[in-house]
Design an enzyme around this catalytic site. Sequence first.
Site, PDB file in Angstrom:
ATOM      1  N   ASP A 204       0.816  -1.201   0.000  1.00  0.00           N
ATOM      2  CA  ASP A 204       0.000   0.000   0.000  1.00  0.00           C
ATOM      3  C   ASP A 204       0.860   1.266   0.000  1.00  0.00           C
ATOM      4  OD1 ASP A 204      -2.702   1.235   0.343  1.00  0.00           O
ATOM      5  OD2 ASP A 204      -1.858   1.918   2.230  1.00  0.00           O
ATOM      6  N   GLU A 240       1.563  -0.147  -5.054  1.00  0.00           N
ATOM      7  CA  GLU A 240       0.701   0.978  -5.401  1.00  0.00           C
ATOM      8  C   GLU A 240       1.580   2.228  -5.452  1.00  0.00           C
ATOM      9  OE1 GLU A 240      -3.399   3.132  -3.808  1.00  0.00           O
ATOM     10  OE2 GLU A 240      -1.896   2.453  -2.355  1.00  0.00           O
TER      11      GLU A 240
END
Length: 548
Positions: A204, A240
Site C-alpha cells: 500500500d 501501489e
Amino acid sequence: MKVSDISDMWWKTAVFYNLNVGSYLDWNDDGTGDFEGLSHRLDYLGELGVTCLWLAPFYPSPRADNGYDIADYFGVDPRYGDLGDFVEVVRTAHERGMRVIVDLVVNHTSDAHPWFQSARQSRDSPYRDFYIWRDEPPEDQRASMFPDAEDGVWFYDEAAGQYYEHSFYRHQPDLNTANPKVREAIAKVIGFWLQIGVDGFRVDAVPFLIDNGGENEHEYLQAIRTFVGRRNGAGALLGEVNLPYDKQIAFFGDEDGDELTMQFDFVANQRLYLSLAREDAGPLVEALRARPQLARTNQWANFVRNHDELTLDQLSEDERNEVFEAFAPEESMRIHGRGIVRRLPPMLGGDPRWIRMVYSLTFSLPGAPVLYYGEEIGMGEHPTLPGRAAVRTPMQWADSPNGAFSGADADDLPHPLVSGGFSAEHINVSAQLHDPESMFHFVRQLVAAYAISPEIGWGDFEILPQPHACVLVHSLQGSMGRLIALHNFAPDGRKVTVTLDDTDESTRAIDLLGNETYLLDDGVLNVTLDGFGYRWIRIARTGDKRLL
C-alpha cells in the site's frame, strides 16, 4: 535478489482478483462476509480462471478506512473468522492452483494500535519513535491526500502533548520507517504471513512507505524484496505507486528489478478514461508509448477499476474536467477533487459493447490483468453511499433477498446493496452462469484467451501505425508467435477497416475471441471493426502447433 526460474515469475501472466472478505459472502448470516463464505466461492473463482487472489485488509481494525487502519498485524478480525479460517482459504486456493497475496499496509497504523497507544502516553515509551512527532508542525507542510477531509498532515494529540504526522486520515498515524526497530517489526509481519502460506503482498501507498528524506530510501525496498526472496523465492510485491512514469520507474529498482516485483499502471489507466471520454485512442497511445521498459523480473498490472476512487490526478485540470463531464457529471460522483466514485458499467451507460471493448483492451495490454470483485458480472455502484463506499457494496450472487450475500437483516449488512438497474435483480452471478452471452462468460473467455497468449506477459510490445484516430492497434511478439489486438474507441456509425500488412511469412490469422480463421493474401489482412469493436488476432505461421 535475482529471480531466474520462469516458474518463479508466475506474476508475469497471472490473473489477479481483488476482494474484501466482509463484502463477498456471509456464511454464518451475521451480516458480514467471512472466510468460510469465501472458501465456498473458490471454485467459482477457479471457474472464472483467476490465478491469484488478492485479499484486502482483514486484520483487526476499527474499520474507519475499510480496514486500512490496522490495529493488529498478526491477526484476523473476528468478524471474518479466525486465523484457522484464513489458513483454510489459503490451503484450498493453493489446491485449486490459485496463489494468494494480502495487503501490506505499513506506512501507517490505526491510532487504536497498541504501538500508538503506548507511544502517546509517554515520551519514554519504547514505541514513541515508532511514529513521527513534532512540537510544532512545519510551516511548509505538504498537502493532505484527502483535502476535503483533512486540513493538513499534522494533528495535535492531547495525551502526547505533540503533533504527529499522518499522510492520510488523522486516525492513521504514520510509522517512522527510518527507525531500524520499525523495520524489524515490519519484517516480522512479512515473515509471519509468508510462513502461513501467502504468496506475496500488495504494498500500500509505496511512496509514503519510504519517504523519509534520506538519499538511500530505496535501499529499504531492496531489503524488503531480498527478505521476501529468502523466505519465498517466488514471492511477489505488487506496489501501489501513483506517480508519473519517470518517477514510478525508480520503484522497480535497478536494471535487474530488485525492488517491487510489479506496479499498477496508473498512468495508462487514467489516460484510458480520457480516451473513452474523447472516443479517441490517442491519449492512451501516448501513455503506452511512454511506458518505461522493464527488467525481465518485473511486470505491469493493468486494471479498469480498483477499491478506491478512480483517481485522475495525473491528468491536467482540463483533461480531468473532460472525464468528469463525460462520466461523473454530478458532484456527488466525485471525490477529493481528483477522483470518481463509480464503477465502469454505469459510467458507460450500461452499453455492453462499450464495456466489453474496455475489458478486451485491458486483458490484451502487455502485463497482468487485475479484476475488482463484481467486475466479472458488470456490477454498478450505490450512488447514495458516501465516498469510496459506493463501490464496496456486497457481492450480488442471486436474485434473492440481499442478493444471496447474507441471510441477515438488510440493516446488518456492511453496506446496502446496489438498487435500480444494476441491482441483484438484474445483475447477479447465478443468472449469468446460465447465460452464455453474459458478462461473466465474456470475461471468462478473455481469461482463457489470455492464458493461451503468453506473449501478452512476456513478449515485445509495439503500437502499429494506422490512419484511424479512434483505433488502437498493438502487437505482442513472443518466442512462439505474435498476437495483434485491435480496439475501436468510437461508437456505432464509426465502422473502420484496418489493414495489417507486416505479417511476414504468415499464412493465416485466428481471431481468438471470435473463433474465425482468415487466410492472408500475400501477408495482408484487412480487419473491419464496428463501433466499440475489438479483435485479438493470432498470426499463425506454417507448422505452428499451438492450440489456438
